[in-house]
Design a protein around this motif. Sequence first.
Motif, PDB file in Angstrom:
ATOM      1  N   GLY A 196      27.485 -30.717  39.713  1.00  0.00           N
ATOM      2  CA  GLY A 196      28.538 -30.978  40.654  1.00  0.00           C
ATOM      3  C   GLY A 196      28.935 -29.906  41.551  1.00  0.00           C
ATOM      4  O   GLY A 196      29.088 -30.161  42.956  1.00  0.00           O
ATOM      5  N   TYR A 197      28.661 -28.671  41.167  1.00  0.00           N
ATOM      6  CA  TYR A 197      28.898 -27.434  42.176  1.00  0.00           C
ATOM      7  C   TYR A 197      27.900 -27.526  43.090  1.00  0.00           C
ATOM      8  O   TYR A 197      28.186 -27.331  44.333  1.00  0.00           O
ATOM      9  CB  TYR A 197      28.879 -26.335  41.212  1.00  0.00           C
ATOM     10  CG  TYR A 197      28.949 -24.993  42.087  1.00  0.00           C
ATOM     11  CD1 TYR A 197      30.367 -24.816  42.493  1.00  0.00           C
ATOM     12  CD2 TYR A 197      27.887 -24.098  42.258  1.00  0.00           C
ATOM     13  CE1 TYR A 197      30.614 -23.478  43.375  1.00  0.00           C
ATOM     14  CE2 TYR A 197      28.206 -23.091  43.075  1.00  0.00           C
ATOM     15  CZ  TYR A 197      29.541 -22.854  43.627  1.00  0.00           C
ATOM     16  OH  TYR A 197      29.568 -21.289  44.261  1.00  0.00           O
ATOM     17  N   ILE A 198      26.405 -27.700  42.749  1.00  0.00           N
ATOM     18  CA  ILE A 198      25.454 -27.579  43.581  1.00  0.00           C
ATOM     19  C   ILE A 198      25.636 -28.752  44.796  1.00  0.00           C
ATOM     20  O   ILE A 198      25.249 -28.625  45.883  1.00  0.00           O
ATOM     21  CB  ILE A 198      23.956 -27.739  43.099  1.00  0.00           C
ATOM     22  CG1 ILE A 198      23.929 -26.461  41.975  1.00  0.00           C
ATOM     23  CG2 ILE A 198      22.776 -28.312  44.110  1.00  0.00           C
ATOM     24  CD1 ILE A 198      22.544 -26.511  41.116  1.00  0.00           C
ATOM     25  N   ILE A 199      25.997 -29.857  44.318  1.00  0.00           N
ATOM     26  CA  ILE A 199      26.271 -31.120  45.219  1.00  0.00           C
ATOM     27  C   ILE A 199      27.460 -30.738  46.236  1.00  0.00           C
ATOM     28  O   ILE A 199      27.210 -31.027  47.539  1.00  0.00           O
ATOM     29  CB  ILE A 199      26.575 -32.194  44.513  1.00  0.00           C
ATOM     30  CG1 ILE A 199      25.178 -33.045  43.877  1.00  0.00           C
ATOM     31  CG2 ILE A 199      27.187 -33.371  45.188  1.00  0.00           C
ATOM     32  CD1 ILE A 199      25.468 -34.087  42.812  1.00  0.00           C
ATOM     33  N   SER A 200      28.362 -29.890  45.861  1.00  0.00           N
ATOM     34  CA  SER A 200      29.575 -29.715  46.737  1.00  0.00           C
ATOM     35  C   SER A 200      29.030 -28.698  47.944  1.00  0.00           C
ATOM     36  O   SER A 200      29.467 -28.823  48.865  1.00  0.00           O
ATOM     37  CB  SER A 200      30.674 -29.113  45.784  1.00  0.00           C
ATOM     38  OG  SER A 200      30.530 -27.974  45.289  1.00  0.00           O
ATOM     39  N   LEU A 201      28.075 -28.060  47.273  1.00  0.00           N
ATOM     40  CA  LEU A 201      27.464 -26.774  48.265  1.00  0.00           C
ATOM     41  C   LEU A 201      26.859 -27.656  49.158  1.00  0.00           C
ATOM     42  O   LEU A 201      26.607 -27.094  50.506  1.00  0.00           O
ATOM     43  CB  LEU A 201      26.519 -25.626  47.311  1.00  0.00           C
ATOM     44  CG  LEU A 201      27.470 -24.670  46.665  1.00  0.00           C
ATOM     45  CD1 LEU A 201      26.593 -23.791  45.896  1.00  0.00           C
ATOM     46  CD2 LEU A 201      28.492 -23.891  47.583  1.00  0.00           C
ATOM     47  N   ILE A 202      25.992 -28.434  48.722  1.00  0.00           N
ATOM     48  CA  ILE A 202      25.059 -29.146  49.504  1.00  0.00           C
ATOM     49  C   ILE A 202      26.006 -30.121  50.817  1.00  0.00           C
ATOM     50  O   ILE A 202      25.596 -30.030  52.030  1.00  0.00           O
ATOM     51  CB  ILE A 202      23.939 -30.160  48.714  1.00  0.00           C
ATOM     52  CG1 ILE A 202      22.916 -29.224  48.131  1.00  0.00           C
ATOM     53  CG2 ILE A 202      23.476 -31.013  49.783  1.00  0.00           C
ATOM     54  CD1 ILE A 202      22.118 -30.191  47.132  1.00  0.00           C
ATOM     55  N   ARG A 203      26.989 -30.463  50.402  1.00  0.00           N
ATOM     56  CA  ARG A 203      28.136 -31.355  51.173  1.00  0.00           C
ATOM     57  C   ARG A 203      28.541 -30.418  52.143  1.00  0.00           C
ATOM     58  O   ARG A 203      28.708 -30.668  53.206  1.00  0.00           O
ATOM     59  CB  ARG A 203      29.049 -32.142  50.424  1.00  0.00           C
ATOM     60  CG  ARG A 203      28.369 -33.207  49.691  1.00  0.00           C
ATOM     61  CD  ARG A 203      29.299 -33.825  48.842  1.00  0.00           C
ATOM     62  NE  ARG A 203      29.807 -35.212  49.790  1.00  0.00           N
ATOM     63  CZ  ARG A 203      30.709 -35.887  49.570  1.00  0.00           C
ATOM     64  NH1 ARG A 203      31.809 -35.498  48.807  1.00  0.00           N
ATOM     65  NH2 ARG A 203      31.044 -36.988  50.377  1.00  0.00           N
ATOM     66  N   LYS A 204      29.023 -29.090  51.636  1.00  0.00           N
ATOM     67  CA  LYS A 204      29.646 -28.027  52.728  1.00  0.00           C
ATOM     68  C   LYS A 204      28.397 -27.661  53.636  1.00  0.00           C
ATOM     69  O   LYS A 204      28.619 -27.557  54.914  1.00  0.00           O
ATOM     70  CB  LYS A 204      30.072 -27.080  51.900  1.00  0.00           C
ATOM     71  CG  LYS A 204      31.288 -27.227  51.123  1.00  0.00           C
ATOM     72  CD  LYS A 204      31.681 -26.024  50.558  1.00  0.00           C
ATOM     73  CE  LYS A 204      32.995 -26.198  49.782  1.00  0.00           C
ATOM     74  NZ  LYS A 204      33.266 -24.943  48.860  1.00  0.00           N
ATOM     75  N   ALA A 205      27.284 -27.499  53.422  1.00  0.00           N
ATOM     76  CA  ALA A 205      26.287 -27.055  54.140  1.00  0.00           C
ATOM     77  C   ALA A 205      25.891 -28.217  55.184  1.00  0.00           C
ATOM     78  O   ALA A 205      25.523 -28.189  56.382  1.00  0.00           O
ATOM     79  CB  ALA A 205      24.744 -26.670  53.323  1.00  0.00           C
TER      80      ALA A 205
END
Length: 119
Positions: A17-26
């Motif tokens: 979930g944290y990695i997905i949120s970082l990908i969405r921010k990027a």
Amino acid sequence: MYVFIAIIFIAELIIAGYIISLIRKADNFAMAYNDKVLINRAVLAKGFKTVRDSVCCVQTVIENTRECVARKKAEFWRRIVNLVVIYLILILLKMRFKKAATLLQYLVFMKECWDSIPV
């Protein structure tokens, strides 16, 4: 044992979930940057053209400087050879003919003065 597997699974879900949120921010950042680039496309194209023209101009200056240095180097060596030959002749003539050597020295001096005049 099942509790340990469940804890590991939950930890993997949290990390995912944290990695997905970082990908969405990027992705959002990239989309915003893309919009800015599309808005300023004409200005960027003009800037890149200016940079390319500047690099071509600098390249031309460097090539011309290199050619000028090569010409000056060849001219320098030609003058050195001429001077060495003239002074060798002077030394040989001075040993045998004193008056002719003086006349030749005057001629060499006049030639050097003539060559030193800028064209």
